[in-house]
Design a protein around this motif. Structure first.
Motif, PDB file in Angstrom:
ATOM      1  N   MET A   1      11.231  43.666 -31.158  1.00  0.00           N
ATOM      2  CA  MET A   1      12.285  42.734 -31.558  1.00  0.00           C
ATOM      3  C   MET A   1      12.238  41.461 -30.729  1.00  0.00           C
ATOM      4  SD  MET A   1      16.439  43.185 -31.426  1.00  0.00           S
ATOM      5  CE  MET A   1      16.474  42.866 -29.630  1.00  0.00           C
ATOM      6  N   GLY A   2      11.997  41.575 -29.427  1.00  0.00           N
ATOM      7  CA  GLY A   2      11.880  40.403 -28.564  1.00  0.00           C
ATOM      8  C   GLY A   2      10.712  39.526 -28.954  1.00  0.00           C
ATOM      9  N   GLY A   3       9.646  40.147 -29.485  1.00  0.00           N
ATOM     10  CA  GLY A   3       8.520  39.370 -29.981  1.00  0.00           C
ATOM     11  C   GLY A   3       8.889  38.545 -31.197  1.00  0.00           C
ATOM     12  N   LYS A   4       9.755  39.105 -32.051  1.00  0.00           N
ATOM     13  CA  LYS A   4      10.215  38.341 -33.214  1.00  0.00           C
ATOM     14  C   LYS A   4      11.126  37.189 -32.794  1.00  0.00           C
ATOM     15  CE  LYS A   4       9.620  41.621 -36.956  1.00  0.00           C
ATOM     16  NZ  LYS A   4      10.232  42.275 -38.147  1.00  0.00           N
ATOM     17  N   VAL A   5      11.960  37.427 -31.790  1.00  0.00           N
ATOM     18  CA  VAL A   5      12.772  36.326 -31.250  1.00  0.00           C
ATOM     19  C   VAL A   5      11.857  35.221 -30.721  1.00  0.00           C
ATOM     20  CG1 VAL A   5      14.498  35.645 -29.550  1.00  0.00           C
ATOM     21  CG2 VAL A   5      14.654  37.898 -30.620  1.00  0.00           C
ATOM     22  N   ALA A   6      10.834  35.615 -29.977  1.00  0.00           N
ATOM     23  CA  ALA A   6       9.904  34.643 -29.396  1.00  0.00           C
ATOM     24  C   ALA A   6       9.180  33.860 -30.484  1.00  0.00           C
ATOM     25  CB  ALA A   6       8.910  35.360 -28.485  1.00  0.00           C
ATOM     26  N   MET A   7       8.701  34.563 -31.515  1.00  0.00           N
ATOM     27  CA  MET A   7       7.987  33.878 -32.593  1.00  0.00           C
ATOM     28  C   MET A   7       8.906  32.904 -33.322  1.00  0.00           C
ATOM     29  SD  MET A   7       5.453  36.725 -34.324  1.00  0.00           S
ATOM     30  CE  MET A   7       6.605  38.100 -34.394  1.00  0.00           C
ATOM     31  N   TRP A   8      10.140  33.334 -33.605  1.00  0.00           N
ATOM     32  CA  TRP A   8      11.048  32.470 -34.346  1.00  0.00           C
ATOM     33  C   TRP A   8      11.421  31.231 -33.534  1.00  0.00           C
ATOM     34  CZ3 TRP A   8      11.759  31.491 -39.040  1.00  0.00           C
ATOM     35  CH2 TRP A   8      12.895  30.822 -39.498  1.00  0.00           C
TER      36      TRP A   8
ATOM     37  N   LEU B   1      20.316  33.273 -34.359  1.00  0.00           N
ATOM     38  CA  LEU B   1      21.330  33.311 -33.308  1.00  0.00           C
ATOM     39  C   LEU B   1      20.719  33.657 -31.954  1.00  0.00           C
ATOM     40  CD1 LEU B   1      24.193  35.137 -35.235  1.00  0.00           C
ATOM     41  CD2 LEU B   1      24.162  32.738 -34.525  1.00  0.00           C
ATOM     42  N   MET B   2      19.805  34.625 -31.937  1.00  0.00           N
ATOM     43  CA  MET B   2      19.189  35.021 -30.666  1.00  0.00           C
ATOM     44  C   MET B   2      18.326  33.913 -30.092  1.00  0.00           C
ATOM     45  SD  MET B   2      18.340  39.091 -30.999  1.00  0.00           S
ATOM     46  CE  MET B   2      17.810  39.152 -32.702  1.00  0.00           C
ATOM     47  N   ALA B   3      17.626  33.191 -30.963  1.00  0.00           N
ATOM     48  CA  ALA B   3      16.844  32.044 -30.490  1.00  0.00           C
ATOM     49  C   ALA B   3      17.765  30.964 -29.937  1.00  0.00           C
ATOM     50  CB  ALA B   3      15.986  31.498 -31.624  1.00  0.00           C
TER      51      ALA B   3
END
Length: 259
Positions: free
Chosen positions: A92-99, A68-70
């Motif tokens: 957490m923002g890094g995980k959004v970026a990776m996904w 959802l965030m992506a």
């Protein structure tokens, strides 16, 4: 806009003709966390700093996961007419970026991930949530009182200051900017990472980690290499998990040099 997407609050810096760089904050954070970095990068990049859903000034929503965030970010980029973007995310923002890079690799120029890996972590946020939920917002007179009370659950003053940035006073009294209930319910998703399947991001990726942090371990390198085969790694001396705040100039130099 997708029914699942929310319209993110964001700020812009730099010149539109420069390469676009999107900065993504961590859990309990906001776009404001990046102001110490923006000043070092705004001459060379068109910078976008959004508040992720359920954080800062962006809308609250019951849905809270990385897909959802992506999706929110894609809606933001589409609305701004941005086809290619450099992504920098912390925690957490890094995980959004990776996904997002794994889901839409053609939209991402380069990827910078700050002190997080594409793995599930055991979360240690129980005390934080108990403290935040336990604060009697209807009785607090000032921010110093909130800090004193929160210290019963969160010993580190720097962490308390980070959390209390989200405490705002309005006419009806004190309230949290972030969506505390939803974040608490979603914490197992946020400390985890979705199953990527066969997806990879074949572009250039930089993983920056703090010398004093244990969020990046040797055992994570295999999965990092599988998902991001052209990644490189850099350690910042004298920094912990909040490396961009602890060593802002060195952090910005590392980002600028890579991009």
């Amino acid at each position: 806009m997708s029914k699942q997407a929310v319209e993110l609050y964001f700020r812009k810096f730099g010149k539109p003709e420069q390469p676009t760089l999107c900065l993504l904050h961590g859990l309990f954070g906001s776009a404001n966390n990046w102001m110490g970095i923006v000043k070092y990068l705004q001459d060379d990049f068109h910078i976008i700093t959004p508040d992720l859903r359920n954080h800062g000034r962006s809308p609250h929503h019951d849905g809270m996961d990385y897909t959802l965030m992506a999706g929110d970010l894609l809606e933001l980029f589409d609305g701004l007419g941005i086809n290619g973007v450099n992504l920098l995310g912390h925690s957490m923002g890094g995980k959004v970026a990776m996904w997002l890079a794994l889901q839409q690799p053609e939209r991402i120029e380069k990827l910078v991930v700050a002190d997080i890996a594409p793995v599930a972590y055991e979360h240690g946020f129980d005390n934080v949530f108990e403290g935040l939920c336990g604060l009697p917002l209807d009785k607090i007179q000032h921010r110093e009182e909130a800090d004193r009370l929160l210290a019963g659950w969160v010993a580190e003053k720097g962490v308390r200051q980070y959390l209390l940035q989200n405490l705002v006073k309005q006419q009806q009294g004190w309230s949290w900017r972030f969506n505390l209930d939803v974040l608490r319910k979603a914490i197992s998703h946020l400390t985890g990472f979705p199953e990527p399947g066969r997806r990879i991001f074949a572009g250039e990726a930089l993983f920056i980690h703090g010398e004093k942090s244990d969020y990046i371990r040797d055992s994570y390198r295999e999965i990092m290499g599988q998902l991001f085969p052209h990644y490189r790694q850099r350690m910042l001396h004298g920094a912990g998990h909040w490396l961009y705040a602890e060593q802002p100039q060195l952090f910005a130099q590392a980002v600028k040099g890579f991009l």
